[in-house]
Write an enzyme that holds these catalytic residues in place. Structure first.
Site, PDB file in Angstrom:
ATOM      1  N   HIS A  68      81.136 -11.889  85.850  1.00 24.50           N
ATOM      2  CA  HIS A  68      80.269 -12.973  85.398  1.00 24.50           C
ATOM      3  C   HIS A  68      79.758 -13.763  86.587  1.00 24.50           C
ATOM      4  O   HIS A  68      80.114 -13.484  87.725  1.00 24.50           O
ATOM      5  CB  HIS A  68      80.984 -13.858  84.383  1.00 24.50           C
ATOM      6  CG  HIS A  68      82.179 -14.572  84.908  1.00 24.50           C
ATOM      7  ND1 HIS A  68      83.394 -13.954  85.085  1.00 24.50           N
ATOM      8  CD2 HIS A  68      82.357 -15.851  85.317  1.00 24.50           C
ATOM      9  CE1 HIS A  68      84.265 -14.823  85.555  1.00 24.50           C
ATOM     10  NE2 HIS A  68      83.663 -15.993  85.714  1.00 24.50           N
ATOM     11  N   HIS A  70      80.070 -16.822  87.801  1.00 21.95           N
ATOM     12  CA  HIS A  70      80.718 -17.885  88.558  1.00 21.95           C
ATOM     13  C   HIS A  70      80.872 -17.467  90.018  1.00 21.95           C
ATOM     14  O   HIS A  70      81.148 -16.307  90.299  1.00 21.95           O
ATOM     15  CB  HIS A  70      82.093 -18.201  87.950  1.00 21.95           C
ATOM     16  CG  HIS A  70      81.996 -19.136  86.787  1.00 21.95           C
ATOM     17  ND1 HIS A  70      82.964 -19.216  85.831  1.00 21.95           N
ATOM     18  CD2 HIS A  70      81.042 -20.009  86.421  1.00 21.95           C
ATOM     19  CE1 HIS A  70      82.612 -20.108  84.914  1.00 21.95           C
ATOM     20  NE2 HIS A  70      81.437 -20.598  85.266  1.00 21.95           N
ATOM     21  N   ASP A  72      83.124 -17.876  92.210  1.00 19.91           N
ATOM     22  CA  ASP A  72      84.367 -17.259  92.661  1.00 19.91           C
ATOM     23  C   ASP A  72      84.476 -15.806  92.185  1.00 19.91           C
ATOM     24  O   ASP A  72      85.474 -15.146  92.413  1.00 19.91           O
ATOM     25  CB  ASP A  72      85.589 -18.085  92.235  1.00 19.91           C
ATOM     26  CG  ASP A  72      85.690 -18.233  90.732  1.00 19.91           C
ATOM     27  OD1 ASP A  72      84.646 -18.138  90.067  1.00 19.91           O
ATOM     28  OD2 ASP A  72      86.802 -18.451  90.222  1.00 19.91           O
ATOM     29  N   HIS A  73      83.434 -15.328  91.504  1.00 22.39           N
ATOM     30  CA  HIS A  73      83.417 -13.922  91.111  1.00 22.39           C
ATOM     31  C   HIS A  73      82.236 -13.172  91.708  1.00 22.39           C
ATOM     32  O   HIS A  73      82.214 -11.956  91.704  1.00 22.39           O
ATOM     33  CB  HIS A  73      83.409 -13.795  89.589  1.00 22.39           C
ATOM     34  CG  HIS A  73      84.705 -14.194  88.968  1.00 22.39           C
ATOM     35  ND1 HIS A  73      85.670 -13.303  88.591  1.00 22.39           N
ATOM     36  CD2 HIS A  73      85.223 -15.419  88.712  1.00 22.39           C
ATOM     37  CE1 HIS A  73      86.717 -13.950  88.108  1.00 22.39           C
ATOM     38  NE2 HIS A  73      86.464 -15.252  88.171  1.00 22.39           N
ATOM     39  N   HIS A 157      83.980 -16.913  77.661  1.00 21.84           N
ATOM     40  CA  HIS A 157      84.008 -17.617  78.939  1.00 21.84           C
ATOM     41  C   HIS A 157      82.679 -18.302  79.288  1.00 21.84           C
ATOM     42  O   HIS A 157      82.541 -19.488  79.097  1.00 21.84           O
ATOM     43  CB  HIS A 157      84.459 -16.691  80.053  1.00 21.84           C
ATOM     44  CG  HIS A 157      84.756 -17.413  81.324  1.00 21.84           C
ATOM     45  ND1 HIS A 157      85.744 -18.350  81.422  1.00 21.84           N
ATOM     46  CD2 HIS A 157      84.173 -17.336  82.545  1.00 21.84           C
ATOM     47  CE1 HIS A 157      85.768 -18.827  82.650  1.00 21.84           C
ATOM     48  NE2 HIS A 157      84.823 -18.238  83.355  1.00 21.84           N
ATOM     49  N   ASP A 178      87.131 -13.194  83.729  1.00 20.62           N
ATOM     50  CA  ASP A 178      87.643 -14.376  83.026  1.00 20.62           C
ATOM     51  C   ASP A 178      87.238 -14.237  81.579  1.00 20.62           C
ATOM     52  O   ASP A 178      86.123 -13.820  81.287  1.00 20.62           O
ATOM     53  CB  ASP A 178      87.036 -15.660  83.609  1.00 20.62           C
ATOM     54  CG  ASP A 178      87.585 -15.930  85.006  1.00 20.62           C
ATOM     55  OD1 ASP A 178      88.444 -15.147  85.450  1.00 20.62           O
ATOM     56  OD2 ASP A 178      87.143 -16.904  85.624  1.00 20.62           O
ATOM     57  N   GLU A 203      93.159 -11.639  83.833  1.00 20.45           N
ATOM     58  CA  GLU A 203      93.303 -12.937  84.488  1.00 20.45           C
ATOM     59  C   GLU A 203      94.484 -13.657  83.856  1.00 20.45           C
ATOM     60  O   GLU A 203      94.899 -13.315  82.742  1.00 20.45           O
ATOM     61  CB  GLU A 203      92.029 -13.774  84.315  1.00 20.45           C
ATOM     62  CG  GLU A 203      91.744 -14.152  82.876  1.00 20.45           C
ATOM     63  CD  GLU A 203      91.433 -15.629  82.717  1.00 20.45           C
ATOM     64  OE1 GLU A 203      91.902 -16.412  83.553  1.00 20.45           O
ATOM     65  OE2 GLU A 203      90.745 -15.978  81.758  1.00 20.45           O
ATOM     66  N   HIS A 414      94.354 -13.571  89.354  1.00 18.99           N
ATOM     67  CA  HIS A 414      93.670 -14.821  89.055  1.00 18.99           C
ATOM     68  C   HIS A 414      94.609 -15.821  88.391  1.00 18.99           C
ATOM     69  O   HIS A 414      94.417 -16.236  87.263  1.00 18.99           O
ATOM     70  CB  HIS A 414      92.466 -14.514  88.138  1.00 18.99           C
ATOM     71  CG  HIS A 414      91.423 -15.582  88.137  1.00 18.99           C
ATOM     72  ND1 HIS A 414      91.552 -16.734  87.445  1.00 18.99           N
ATOM     73  CD2 HIS A 414      90.228 -15.662  88.756  1.00 18.99           C
ATOM     74  CE1 HIS A 414      90.477 -17.482  87.620  1.00 18.99           C
ATOM     75  NE2 HIS A 414      89.654 -16.847  88.427  1.00 18.99           N
TER      76      HIS A 414
END
Lengths: 599, 969
Positions: A68, A70, A72-73, A157, A178, A203, A414
């Site tokens: 996705h 975000h 941090d991904h 999410h 996530d 996660e 995660h």
């Protein structure tokens, strides 16, 4: 034994910088390519040199999958593909592909333009990187190459978040990214079928938490906003641009609609407007209510929520304002906060976690006097509320997903090590599957027991299943045939066909056996006696007396000759092929017992 | 053939004699050679290819077949069946066999042997499945023939080993539908069929094909439905099926488990992995709870629904469904609900404004936390949070059912129901409000809960608000702050939505009468009285003030100390409200004021209130008027009618009765006026004006009688007779008037004839009531009937005239309950000055929102009428789905009316009103006819010739301003 190897480059016993390498049946896949919020040096990106020191990454990786948008991904993606150099395919869902570049661009701006860093990826690099992206639909099976296939499942999410199944032959891995097992106001719950993967990489952000129902929190939130607005106060909600902001917007929008409220709601412009546009487009990714009603009205076309202008902050009367950023550390939200903090009728609602040192953290921990830049003291008279809206699965949700997918092994990423430990123990205890939790750079090896598909001709299958009782689904069945391994494929064929294909001649294997019988009579009389005897016993078989003086029982041949030395002893020659071994040996033993004394 | 006959004869000797009839009938059937089958035969013979034959069969299937020719057709089809090589044609033939055996009146046992024979040599699986389906149809057509069923079941058992799922499916279905239900029968029958059907079906629970597994479970459920007691042994098997890969299997398995839990609730089952044992119903409950978090929403809905009906489950398990066992970082956390409760009980008055207010408390033993196996744990929490609103609704319904049977559970689930008031889907909100209302006698709302409930009062949906008012009517509130809060919120609601006025007043009425002691301390504040100063008198027309007074007066009814707190104007307002809103304000015993009822009270029985008494007295007076002179009668009637109408306005519960009688008296008054002596003594042509009066009276009486018959619910046959009688009198009057005004005899003949027919049908309809009608018009008329039939029209008229004048006035007995159908159009309001503009020739939709009360079958009778200024009228039938039923006797019509017209030069008003359509054929009287003819005489009744259809307007018309503009070019 074949094995699956998993090495987290980030997110191993940690949150942030998600990047997991998976090698499965000779294929290497990279799951997510994120950055770490906490660092500003090299540690913010995963260490890609782990993959290869000097070779090209493209040669080592078969594909990259982004779950996705975000950061941090996906934050390290342009760096990885353009600066380190990767030309292979990158897979993500359509909404992710649409929203990801906006966030990357924003991230780049903050780092380069605001902090003045150099040696960072450029806008062009983001564009180039996006050209390598292949977008996938939910539940669409994408064939990366001849053996490797991937499939996306809905993950909740954020908009466009997906779980991915990676499959090579019979071995498969599911990576959840996530996910959220409880639906919220704009997204549905994650769902997966019983795909029974060899490994589930999940996660575990909330590994040790079981959350209360969402409704209480929503109700509290609405009540607080409503009360303040009725008092004539102003409500400030600092948010980050995407995800929760949309959820809260929908929540307030529907509430305003339901309650017929008139106070204005504003949303700070810029990034979010673009994002809202995508939310409007990807209606199919949202929850049941929005999907069902969008024909009448698209829920993201807000009727009550308008764009914010700086001048509005001074307007009299009640209003609700969503402003970025979420931690009140800079920007518009802080400006508005300073204007409104002095009035006790006003309220600020923090919808998420605040990092230490930010204004948000200070007011949440109860500080009422803040020192702003320029030695200014700001007295906070407005009410401060905290509301947590999180979109990660809690412990129960994680267990539920494991129950749905029925994996043979689970691997946790995660999350914090201590919390993982608890969940790991629970998973092993409840599901009796082994559970792994590698740290960054540590490799977990999972042994698999893949089934090997073998082709069988329909004729042979039917012939073999016709023998014996009906096939039972749950039990293995024994079959006779020849296994041919040719050109990397397995086939089960009948022996005749195997011979034909291999160009071999069939060899006959015969057993012969001599049985001595004391019988003084003539040869043909002995034969007749044997014939009668056998006919009497073997009623179910065809016993024939041939004109040349031999007897056949099915395909077994029996001949009688007189013994060369002793005429009273007759020698019976019994001959059979190996297929008739059972009957043949039975016959010999029968004949060895001798003939009955006839009168 | 001889052997065959012999066998038959033998059978007849040994078995039941009844079969002889069947045999006879089959023989007879065989003799007839129907043309239909011949045609089919020719067609099929002509067919050159299978495709052709299929076409013929398809055409054939479209036409119905008469009962007599069914067997012939079946024979021909079977003949072709054996000849046919193509599987698709055979399939069609097999399906036709099934269709044919469904023909009403045809007994398919004669073709059963043949149908079974066809199974023997069939190779195609599809055809086999279809043949089994046909057998199933045959079997269900012969319910009282156990031997046939047994045979069919045997056949099915034989084919259970087939390799195709379709065939196995059908076999199981057949066994399920036809398998022997009573144990006894199975033992008596031949050895083979004595096999346990349950065992056979149970073996297929593990079939390799999910469709067959589903069919097996369904067959088992079918057996259960037919009355077979399932064995407890299959419980274990069924539990395993819950983990099946396929949703239809799981869904069926959930049902099966539920059935078993209802059959053997108390038996004990072991818990695997421990040596404990629990009741089966508890175990099943836990398992079904588990399915509430299934992957497929179909299963979730199924599971949530079934949970509601498991009332035997122990409370310990039940309460777990609401407990999710929260934790945070391995420490036990209290739910928001628990925190709210604690706050409340500690008396603290703040809500969690601190960060970390929900900070977790005690440490949790990690070993003790059971994350998923905890069965029932939190099932409802999950169900109510589900993504699909279908699941949520099912969960709310289940909660409702369980809470109704367990007060302690009701108390616990309250928080969750209150939460559902904020659901995003209106249906769910509405459902949860209704649920709350149903369980409200078990619960008392805490203040914080009440707060949440009241927040919903601002909802913009009228349905929701009204449901909430209903809920508040029957809620128990614990504190006086709660009452105050409720009042404040209701007043807020009132200012925001003034149309809710009635509903809010009613709500406050109940709120007051339920909590008199809680209202008492609030009174000074509510009335804003002051111990020393006089406060200004509030405006009496203010709906909010009225609302406060309604609350207080209702509380004062059972709290005698309260009136002492009232100020002078309050008493005056009481008197006013008692008069104007008597249904909301109860009679009070006020100090220093004479209670209206106290004067009469000693004489009346306690259960009869004075207004009812008044009604009866005034009626009594009217019925005894014989002694008065005509002038006096008229005056008396006029006064009584006026009294009754006023009474109806004052006493809403008596309104129906008062209006009904008033209408009746009105009819009588009209009749008397029309029959005034001098009118008839003068030659007709000179008195045209008088004639006009009489004929108008007749017409009005007719109209009024239709109103009486169709607009009131609760009218009994006794009243119907009298109404019809009145109508007959009106018709007689009409006849007389026309006889006097028309010249020539010809048209009169027809009219007389018709009138006599009507008298005749009246006599037939109400023969049983006639003895009660001594001295009435019809009684006298029937005496004179022989004379009437033979005499000339002019004589008939003369006789009628005298009879009409001499006849006595009939008493109208009152039924227990009588309600007048009323309608109130809420929208359009008719107040708008802005015309609705639209382009002429196009259509504009007008939203119509109306409440209907006491209308029976509104879907069939209520119509919307639109009257245009040019006199054009349009009648619209609303869709059945537009009617909602919020409560007994009440309906709500929300529909759209499409208007269109040619262009106008300026805006004009149209009228919208609701009509009640009636049809005298459908009336109660004709229902009586049908009934009486059935029981008393079997003679065929002529179709009632006087089937009059008409409409009664029953709502005030609303004016809507519209403006069709000419189309722009």
């Amino acid at each position: 034994m074949p094995e699956i190897k998993v090495t987290p480059l980030g997110a191993g016993q940690d949150v942030g910088r998600s990047c997991i390498l998976v090698s499965i049946a000779g294929k290497n896949v990279m799951l997510d390519c994120g950055m770490h919020m906490g660092y500003n040096d090299d540690r913010r990106f995963p260490d890609f040199s782990y993959i290869t020191q000097n070779g090209r990454l493209t040669d080592f990786l078969d594909c990259v999958i982004i779950s996705h948008f975000h950061l941090d991904h996906c934050g390290a993606l342009p760096y990885f593909s353009e600066m380190v150099g990767y030309d292979g395919p990158i897979y993500m869902t359509h909404p992710t592909k649409a929203i990801c570049p906006i966030l990357l661009e924003d991230y780049r701006k903050i780092t380069v333009d605001k902090k003045g860093e150099t040696n960072f990826f450029t806008s062009q690099m983001i564009k180039d990187c996006m050209k390598k992206v292949v977008a996938v639909h939910l539940h669409q099976t994408v064939q990366v190459d001849e053996e490797l296939e991937i499939k996306a499942y809905y993950a909740g999410h954020v908009l466009g978040a997906a779980m991915f199944q990676i499959k090579v032959g019979c071995e498969s891995v599911v990576y959840t990214g996530d996910y959220n097992m409880t639906p919220d106001r704009h997204l549905g719950a994650a769902w997966i079928d019983k795909c029974r993967p060899d490994l589930l990489i999940s996660e575990s952000t909330y590994a040790t938490t079981i959350r209360d129902s969402k409704r209480c929190r929503e109700r509290d939130f609405l009540k607080k906003v409503h009360e303040t607005v009725e008092r004539g106060g102003k409500v400030l909600i600092p948010v980050f641009a995407l995800g929760r902001a949309q959820e809260l917007c929908i929540l307030l929008e529907t509430f305003w609609e339901r309650m017929n409220l008139k106070a204005p709601i504003y949303f700070s412009t810029g990034l979010t407007e673009k994002a809202n546009h995508y939310y409007k487009l990807f209606i199919t990714w949202t929850n049941q209510k929005i999907r069902k009603t969008f024909v009448q009205r698209n829920m993201f076309e807000f009727k009550h929520i308008k764009a914010f202008d700086r001048a509005f902050a001074d307007n009299p009367g009640p209003m609700v304002v969503f402003a970025t950023p979420g931690m009140l550390h800079a920007g518009q939200s802080l400006q508005i906060f300073r204007k409104w903090a002095g009035n006790e009728k006003n309220m600020v609602i923090m919808p998420g976690y605040c990092v230490q040192g930010t204004v948000g953290h200070k007011i949440l921990s109860g500080q009422r006097k803040l020192e702003m830049e320029g030695r200014q003291i700001l007295e906070v008279k407005m009410q401060v509320e905290y509301m947590s809206f999180s979109a990660h699965a809690d412990a129960k949700g994680i267990m539920q997903l494991i129950r749905q997918a029925e994996p043979r092994n689970v691997l946790l990423v995660h999350g914090e090590a201590k919390k993982m430990e608890f969940l790991k123990q629970k998973i092993e205890q409840e599901f009796h599957v082994s559970c792994f939790m590698p740290a960054n750079g540590e490799t977990s090896t999972i042994l698999t027991n893949p089934c090997i598909p073998v082709d069988i001709s329909l004729g042979l299958l039917k012939r073999e299943t016709a023998i014996g009782p009906l096939p039972d689904a749950k039990k293995p069945k024994l079959m006779h045939g020849t296994l041919l391994m040719k050109d990397n494929s397995f086939r089960l064929v009948s022996p005749e066909q195997a011979l034909k294909e291999l160009g071999l001649a069939e060899h006959q294997l015969r057993f012969t056996c001599r049985v001595h019988i004391q019988d003084p009579r003539k040869e043909h009389e002995t034969v007749l006696r044997v014939y009668n005897h056998l006919k009497g016993i073997l009623k179910d078989y065809s016993v024939q007396h041939l004109p040349d003086g031999s007897i056949t029982v099915e395909s077994i041949l029996i001949q009688a000759t007189a013994h060369s030395e002793d005429q009273g002893t007759k020698v019976l020659l019994v001959s059979w092929t190996w297929q008739d071994e059972e009957l043949g040996s039975y016959l010999t033993s029968l004949l060895k017992k001798g003939l009955p004394q006839s009168t | 053939m001889a052997a065959h006959l012999k066998k038959r004869v033998y059978e007849e000797f040994t078995k039941v004699v009844q079969q002889q009839h069947e045999d006879l009938s089959t023989k007879k059937l065989r003799l007839t050679k129907p043309s239909k089958s011949a045609a089919l035969h020719v067609d099929l013979c002509k067919a050159t290819s299978p495709a052709d034959a299929l076409q013929y069969l398809l055409q054939f299937a479209r036409k119905p077949v008469e009962v007599e020719s069914v067997e012939g057709v079946v024979r021909i089809l079977l003949e072709h069946y054996y000849k046919e090589n193509d599987a698709s044609v055979r399939l069609k033939i097999a399906s036709l066999l099934g269709l044919l055996s469904k023909t009403a009146g045809f007994s398919p046992d004669c073709i059963m042997d043949d149908a079974i024979n066809t199974l023997q040599n069939e190779k195609s699986h599809q055809v086999l499945a279809q043949l089994l389906d046909t057998l199933l149809v045959i079997g269900t057509k012969l319910p009282e023939n156990p031997s046939v069923r047994m045979r069919l079941v045997e056949v099915a058992c034989k084919h259970l080993t087939d390799s195709s799922h379709g065939v196995r499916n059908k076999c199981l279905q057949l066994i399920g539908c036809l398998g022997p239900v009573e144990k006894g029968v199975a033992k008596e029958a031949e050895s083979q069929a004595a096999k346990d059907v349950q065992k056979i079906i149970g073996d297929h629970f593990n079939d390799q094909d999910p469709r067959v597994r589903t069919a097996a479970i369904k067959a088992m459920l079918q057996l259960h439905e037919r009355g077979l007691k399932l064995q407890q042994a299959i419980y274990g098997q069924a539990c395993k099926l819950l983990a099946d890969d396929y949703e239809q299997v799981r869904s069926a398995a959930v049902q099966l488990i539920w059935v078993l839990s209802q059959l053997y609730p108390e038996s004990i089952v072991p818990i695997p992995s421990s040596n404990e044992e629990i009741r089966l119903v508890d175990d099943a409950f836990g398992k079904i709870c588990h399915m509430v978090s299934d992957g497929s929403w179909v299963v979730r809905v199924q599971a949530a629904k079934l949970l509601g009906s498991m009332q035997q489950v122990s409370s310990h398990f039940l309460e777990q469904t609401l407990d999710k066992k929260l934790m945070s970082d391995l420490r036990r956390k209290r739910t928001a609900h628990e925190r709210a409760k604690e706050l409340y009980s500690s008396g603290e008055f703040s809500s969690g404004r601190k960060w970390g207010d929900d900070a977790p408390k005690e440490e949790i033993d990690t070993g003790a936390v059971n994350l998923i196996e905890s069965g029932a744990c939190g099932a409802f929490v999950h169900g109510l949070e589900d993504e699909m609103y279908e699941v949520r609704i099912a969960a709310v319904e289940a909660l409702c059912m369980l809470a109704q049977s367990s007060p302690s559970f009701a108390e616990k689930c309250l928080d969750f129901l209150v939460d559902m008031f904020n659901d995003e889907i209106e249906e769910v909100r509405l459902q949860s409000i209704h649920t709350m209302r149903k369980i409200s006698n078990n619960i008392t709302l805490r203040e914080d809960q009440l707060d949440t409930v009241l927040a919903v009062l601002e909802d913009s949906s009228r349905d929701i608000r009204e449901a909430l008012h209903e809920l508040l009517c029957c809620t128990n509130v614990s504190t006086k702050e709660g009452i105050h809060l409720a009042l404040v919120e209701l007043l807020k609601n009132l200012t925001k939505y003034p149309t809710d006025r009635e509903s809010i007043w009613k709500c406050l009425k109940f709120l007051g009468s339920r909590h008199p002691t809680l209202v008492l301390p609030l009174v000074p504040e509510l009335l804003s009285t002051h111990p020393f100063f006089d406060t200004p008198e509030p405006d009496m027309d203010d709906p909010a003030y009225i609302a406060v007074l309604v609350l207080i007066f209702n509380a004062a009814k059972s709290c005698p100390t309260m009136p002492a707190l009232f100020s002078d104007h309050t008493f005056r307002h009481y008197a006013y409200l008692r008069d104007s809103l008597s249904h909301l304000v109860p009679p009070l015993r006020l100090p220093g004021r004479k209670l209206v009822s106290s004067a009469v009270s000693p004489s009346i029985t306690p259960h009869e209130d004075p207004s009812q008494q008044f009604l009866h007295q005034s009626l009594e007076r009217v019925y005894n008027f014989q002694h008065l002179d005509p002038q006096g009668i008229q005056e008396l009637l006029e006064f009584t009618i006026r009294d009754l109408q006023r009474l109806g306005e004052l006493q809403s519960e008596l309104a129906g009765m008062a209006d009904f009688t008033a209408t009746y008296l009105q009819c009588q008054l009209l009749l008397i006026k029309a029959l005034q002596e001098k009118l008839w003594n003068v030659a007709a042509p000179l008195y045209l004006k008088q004639n006009a009066l009489a004929s108008a009276a007749a017409k009005q009486i007719l109209e009024e009688t239709y109103k009486m018959e169709f607009m009131y619910s609760g009218v009994e046959s006794r009243q119907v007779v009298i109404i019809h009688h009145m109508r007959l009198q009106a018709k007689a009057l009409q006849l007389i008037v026309t006889a006097r005004t028309t010249r020539g005899v010809e048209p009169l003949f027809g009219m007389c004839e018709k009138f006599l027919q009507e008298v005749d049908s009246f006599q037939r309809c109400f023969i049983s009531e006639l003895p009660h009608m001594q001295g009435s018009f019809v009684d006298k008329l029937l005496d004179l009937m022989p004379r009437l039939v033979t005499s000339k029209p002019s004589e008939v008229v003369k006789i009628l005239q005298t009879t009409l004048r001499q006849s006595t006035f009939l008493h109208l007995p009152l039924p227990e309950q009588l309600h007048r159908a009323t309608a109130n159009i809420i929208e359009p309001t008719g107040e708008s000055d802005n015309p609705l503009r639209f382009t002429s020739g196009l259509v504009v939709a007008l939203d119509v929102d109306a409440t209907l009360e006491h209308v029976q079958d509104p879907q069939g009778t209520v119509k919307v009428q639109v009257l245009y200024p040019d006199g054009q009228a349009q009648l619209i039938h609303p869709k059945p789905a537009d009617f909602r039923n919020p409560g007994p006797g009440r309906h709500r019509l929300i529909t759209q009316v499409y208007l269109s017209h040619t262009a106008w030069t300026e805006p004009c008003q149209i009228e919208v009103r609701l009509l009640l359509a009636y049809n005298s054929n459908r009336s109660k009287a004709s229902a009586r006819i049908a009934k009486s003819t059935w029981s008393e005489s079997l003679e065929a009744l002529p179709p009632s010739e006087n089937g009059i259809e008409g409409t009664i307007p029953f709502s005030k018309p609303v004016k809507v301003y519209i403006m069709p503009k000419p189309a722009r070019r």
